[in-house]
Design a protein around this motif. Structure first.
Motif, mmCIF file in Angstrom:
data_model
loop_
_atom_site.group_PDB
_atom_site.id
_atom_site.type_symbol
_atom_site.label_atom_id
_atom_site.label_comp_id
_atom_site.label_asym_id
_atom_site.label_seq_id
_atom_site.Cartn_x
_atom_site.Cartn_y
_atom_site.Cartn_z
ATOM 1 N N THR A 1 -37.260 18.083 -82.223
ATOM 2 C CA THR A 1 -36.070 18.558 -81.391
ATOM 3 C C THR A 1 -36.258 19.254 -80.374
ATOM 4 O OG1 THR A 1 -35.512 19.026 -83.877
ATOM 5 C CG2 THR A 1 -34.015 19.813 -81.974
ATOM 6 N N ALA B 1 -25.162 21.003 -76.950
ATOM 7 C CA ALA B 1 -25.925 20.177 -75.811
ATOM 8 C C ALA B 1 -27.001 20.992 -75.134
ATOM 9 C CB ALA B 1 -24.773 20.267 -74.593
ATOM 10 N N ASN C 1 -25.609 17.634 -70.963
ATOM 11 C CA ASN C 1 -25.672 16.625 -72.345
ATOM 12 C C ASN C 1 -26.922 16.461 -72.891
ATOM 13 O OD1 ASN C 1 -25.508 14.409 -73.835
ATOM 14 N ND2 ASN C 1 -23.254 14.052 -73.240
ATOM 15 N N SER C 2 -27.189 16.797 -74.120
ATOM 16 C CA SER C 2 -28.431 16.511 -74.702
ATOM 17 C C SER C 2 -29.628 17.219 -74.380
ATOM 18 C CB SER C 2 -28.807 15.183 -74.996
ATOM 19 O OG SER C 2 -27.739 14.323 -75.518
ATOM 20 N N GLY C 3 -29.272 18.385 -73.743
ATOM 21 C CA GLY C 3 -30.217 18.989 -73.195
ATOM 22 C C GLY C 3 -30.779 18.866 -71.752
ATOM 23 N N LYS C 4 -30.125 17.843 -71.092
ATOM 24 C CA LYS C 4 -30.319 17.471 -69.619
ATOM 25 C C LYS C 4 -29.018 17.908 -68.764
ATOM 26 C CE LYS C 4 -33.439 13.678 -70.585
ATOM 27 N NZ LYS C 4 -33.508 13.524 -71.836
ATOM 28 N N SER D 1 -34.479 19.749 -71.816
ATOM 29 C CA SER D 1 -35.428 18.728 -71.131
ATOM 30 C C SER D 1 -35.255 18.982 -69.687
ATOM 31 C CB SER D 1 -35.101 17.230 -71.594
ATOM 32 O OG SER D 1 -36.103 16.584 -71.380
#
Length: 262
Positions: free
Chosen positions: A18, A42, A223-226, A22
Motif C-alpha cells: 500500500t 486519496a 488522487n491515489s497519493g499523487k 507517492s
C-alpha cells in the motif's frame, strides 16, 4: 513571502503493497490558506500526519521553518510541534473537561510533565484562553463540559486549543466533515479569519470542492497519493475536478454550479 512549508518528494508506504503517498511535492507560503482536496482514501490525512510527524514518511523531505521535520530528534520535534496547531475531524477533546481546560491543553507541549499532569496554568495563559474563546464566540460556554457542546462548538474549541499555542501553521484534517452546513460555514469563516488577520498559515483537507473554491488562496488536488492539480481557485476546471475525483466527479461538477467552464 517565503515558503514556511516545503514538501519534497514525500512518499509513505504502509506494509509491502500500500503506497499512501507517492512523490508528493508542494510548498506553502507564510499566511497562505491552502486546501487539499481529493476523494476519500486519496492520502490527504496521511499527508497532514506526515507533516507534523504523527506518522513517519517513508522517504522525502519536509522542511518547516527551515528545519527538516523528518530528521528531528524527539526533543526538537516537540518544539516544532508547538509551532504547528492541529485540528481533527472528530475534535479530539477531553469530554469531562470544560471548554477552557480543553483550550489550555493546547499548551501541554510547552510544559513540564508535572505541570501538565497537575493542570497548572499561569494567569496569563488563562487570560489568553478567555480572549481566544471570545473571539470564537464561545465566551458563554467557557465552563461547560465538552460533551455538552454541539459539533460546531466542539470544533471551535479545537481551533481555540490550536490557537493558544501561537502556532505559525494550522493543519486541519477534514474540520467540517461531521458538521451541518451552517456550522461548517462558521468554522471555515473562522479559519479564513485566522489566516487573514493573524497571518497564520492554514493547510486544510477538504472533501467539498465548493468550499475549497470559496476560501482558498490555492488548491492542491490529490488522487491515489499523487498531486494531480495545483493552482488557484480561478484556474481549476471541470477537467481538473475529473482528474482529482475520478468517478465521483460528475456529482461534484454539478455542485460547482458552473463557476468555471472547462
Amino acid at each position: 513571502m517565503t515558503a514556511l512549508l516545503q514538501v519534497n518528494q514525500v512518499s509513505k508506504q504502509f506494509g509491502s503493497d500500500t503506497k499512501a503517498l507517492s512523490d508528493v511535492t508542494f510548498s506553502v507560503k507564510e499566511g497562505e490558506f491552502v486546501s487539499i482536496i481529493g476523494p476519500s482514501g486519496a492520502g490527504k490525512s496521511t499527508l497532514l500526519r506526515c507533516i507534523n510527524r504523527m506518522i513517519d514518511a517513508s522517504s522525502g523531505e519536509i522542511m518547516f521553518d527551515n528545519q527538516n521535520v523528518l530528521k528531528l530528534r524527539k526533543k526538537e520535534l516537540k518544539v516544532v510541534r508547538t509551532q504547528i496547531g492541529m485540528i481533527f475531524q472528530h475534535y479530539n477533546l477531553v469530554n469531562r473537561l470544560s471548554v477552557i481546560e480543553n483550550t489550555l491543553h493546547g499548551n501541554l507541549g510547552k510544559k513540564s510533565t508535572i505541570a501538565g499532569v497537575l493542570g497548572i496554568y499561569t494567569q496569563e495563559e488563562k487570560v489568553q484562553a478567555n480572549h481566544i474563546l471570545s473571539v470564537l464566540g464561545l465566551e458563554d460556554f467557557i465552563y461547560k463540559r465538552a460533551d455538552q457542546l454541539s459539533g460546531g462548538q466542539k470544533q471551535r474549541v479545537g481551533i481555540a486549543r490550536a490557537l493558544i499555542q501561537n502556532p505559525k501553521m494550522m493543519l486541519c484534517d477534514e474540520p467540517i466533515a461531521s458538521l451541518d452546513p451552517n456550522s461548517a460555514k462558521t468554522i471555515m469563516d473562522h479559519l479564513k479569519n485566522i489566516s487573514t488577520t493573524m497571518g497564520i498559515t492554514v493547510l486544510v483537507n477538504l472533501h467539498q470542492v465548493d468550499v475549497a473554491l470559496k476560501y482558498s488562496d490555492r488548491i492542491i488536488g490529490i488522487n491515489s497519493g499523487k498531486v494531480v492539480f495545483e493552482g488557484t481557485p480561478e484556474t481549476i476546471t471541470k477537467g481538473d475536478i475529473q482528474l482529482i475525483y475520478g468517478s465521483e466527479a460528475d456529482e461534484l461538477i454539478f455542485d460547482l454550479g458552473g463557476i468555471h467552464a472547462s
